[in-house]
Design a protein around this motif. Structure first.
Motif, PDB file in Angstrom:
ATOM      1  N   UNK A   5      44.779  26.979  41.544  1.00  0.00           N
ATOM      2  CA  UNK A   5      43.201  27.165  42.884  1.00  0.00           C
ATOM      3  C   UNK A   5      43.444  28.831  42.800  1.00  0.00           C
ATOM      4  N   UNK A   6      41.852  28.942  42.448  1.00  0.00           N
ATOM      5  CA  UNK A   6      41.463  30.531  42.379  1.00  0.00           C
ATOM      6  C   UNK A   6      39.919  31.190  43.623  1.00  0.00           C
ATOM      7  N   UNK A   7      40.836  31.686  44.240  1.00  0.00           N
ATOM      8  CA  UNK A   7      39.899  32.603  45.368  1.00  0.00           C
ATOM      9  C   UNK A   7      39.369  33.457  44.577  1.00  0.00           C
ATOM     10  N   UNK A   8      37.842  33.745  44.276  1.00  0.00           N
ATOM     11  CA  UNK A   8      37.359  34.865  44.088  1.00  0.00           C
ATOM     12  C   UNK A   8      36.582  35.591  45.641  1.00  0.00           C
ATOM     13  N   UNK A   9      36.760  36.612  45.454  1.00  0.00           N
ATOM     14  CA  UNK A   9      35.810  37.567  46.813  1.00  0.00           C
ATOM     15  C   UNK A   9      35.262  39.297  45.940  1.00  0.00           C
ATOM     16  N   UNK A  10      35.339  39.149  45.446  1.00  0.00           N
ATOM     17  CA  UNK A  10      34.157  40.646  44.618  1.00  0.00           C
ATOM     18  C   UNK A  10      33.148  39.881  45.275  1.00  0.00           C
ATOM     19  N   UNK A  11      31.987  41.335  46.345  1.00  0.00           N
ATOM     20  CA  UNK A  11      30.642  40.940  46.069  1.00  0.00           C
ATOM     21  C   UNK A  11      29.929  41.939  45.248  1.00  0.00           C
ATOM     22  N   UNK A  12      30.862  41.739  43.940  1.00  0.00           N
ATOM     23  CA  UNK A  12      29.836  42.066  43.006  1.00  0.00           C
ATOM     24  C   UNK A  12      29.509  41.098  41.796  1.00  0.00           C
ATOM     25  N   UNK A  13      29.107  40.541  41.438  1.00  0.00           N
ATOM     26  CA  UNK A  13      29.139  39.077  40.406  1.00  0.00           C
ATOM     27  C   UNK A  13      28.954  40.069  39.085  1.00  0.00           C
ATOM     28  N   UNK A  92      44.277  34.694  43.629  1.00  0.00           N
ATOM     29  CA  UNK A  92      43.036  35.670  44.775  1.00  0.00           C
ATOM     30  C   UNK A  92      43.100  36.798  43.832  1.00  0.00           C
ATOM     31  N   UNK A  93      41.410  36.681  43.252  1.00  0.00           N
ATOM     32  CA  UNK A  93      41.265  37.585  42.996  1.00  0.00           C
ATOM     33  C   UNK A  93      40.951  38.760  43.774  1.00  0.00           C
ATOM     34  N   UNK A  94      41.614  40.344  44.885  1.00  0.00           N
ATOM     35  CA  UNK A  94      41.104  40.701  45.566  1.00  0.00           C
ATOM     36  C   UNK A  94      40.226  42.625  45.531  1.00  0.00           C
ATOM     37  N   UNK A  95      39.069  43.352  45.162  1.00  0.00           N
ATOM     38  CA  UNK A  95      38.825  44.454  45.192  1.00  0.00           C
ATOM     39  C   UNK A  95      38.740  44.780  46.402  1.00  0.00           C
ATOM     40  N   UNK A  96      39.982  46.222  46.700  1.00  0.00           N
ATOM     41  CA  UNK A  96      39.794  47.165  48.217  1.00  0.00           C
ATOM     42  C   UNK A  96      39.235  47.460  48.319  1.00  0.00           C
ATOM     43  N   UNK A  97      38.604  46.569  49.709  1.00  0.00           N
ATOM     44  CA  UNK A  97      37.220  47.293  50.357  1.00  0.00           C
ATOM     45  C   UNK A  97      37.691  47.945  51.667  1.00  0.00           C
TER      46      UNK A  97
END
Length: 199
Positions: A5-13, A92-97
């Protein structure tokens, strides 16, 4: 065969480094494990609502007492939780915000951290119910934060994963990606080299 299961979360496409890492992971994982099933959920493109009264009502009220909005919220939480329960590997793919994770990823976590489902309370404290699973966290960070007090991302996600019983957690950080081309290239290349070992 394993479920991933992959969760993408970056606001940038476009030009998202965490999404680049995800794509590399998928390609390498499929090459190494062609029979595995990969499920991709993008909580930036299709965000789940933040924790609210409807979700709390859906969790806590008996079926006959729930209103329509509470039932819809419960059904959504069940769908997300079922995906996690079925997964052998969570990515989980997570940029640091702002030194932590995107709020969209936090909202997803709020839907799947559920008493009696992914953890339970006992007389000796909470106990995670998702033992035997593995988690991989792919991050992209504008600055250099690994091991620093400014990193509220890795410690938080490690604690959350342990809380639900996932103790095998690997972090791959692409650091310094906003510090200039040289830093970005170095950070991304280091992350990709580590990612190749994981898959």
């Amino acid at each position: 065969m394993s479920n991933v299961l992959i969760i993408e979360s970056s606001a940038r496409q476009q030009d998202s480094i965490s999404r680049q890492l995800t794509q590399q992971f998928i390609g390498q994982w499929q090459a190494a494990h062609p029979a595995d099933r990969i499920t991709l959920r993008d909580v930036a493109r299709n965000p789940v609502p933040h924790l609210d009264a409807n979700l709390l009502g859906g969790w806590m009220k008996p079926a006959e007492q729930r209103n329509d909005d509470e039932q819809v919220s419960l059904d959504r939480s069940n769908e997300l939780t079922d995906e996690l329960l079925a997964a052998d590997v969570l990515v989980m793919a997570a940029p640091m915000y702002n030194f932590s994770i995107p709020s969209t990823l936090k909202a997803w976590l709020d839907h799947v951290l559920r008493a009696g489902v992914t953890f339970k309370y006992t007389t000796t404290g909470p106990q995670g119910l998702l033992t035997g699973k593995r988690a991989i966290v792919l991050t992209a960070r504008g600055g250099i934060h690994a091991g620093a007090t400014s990193d509220h991302q890795e410690p938080y996600l490690r604690q959350v994963m342990a809380f639900i019983g996932i103790h095998d957690v690997t972090f791959i950080h692409a650091e310094g990606v906003n510090l200039g081309a040289g830093f970005q290239e170095k950070g991304v290349n280091q992350a990709k080299a580590l990612l190749a070992q994981v898959a």
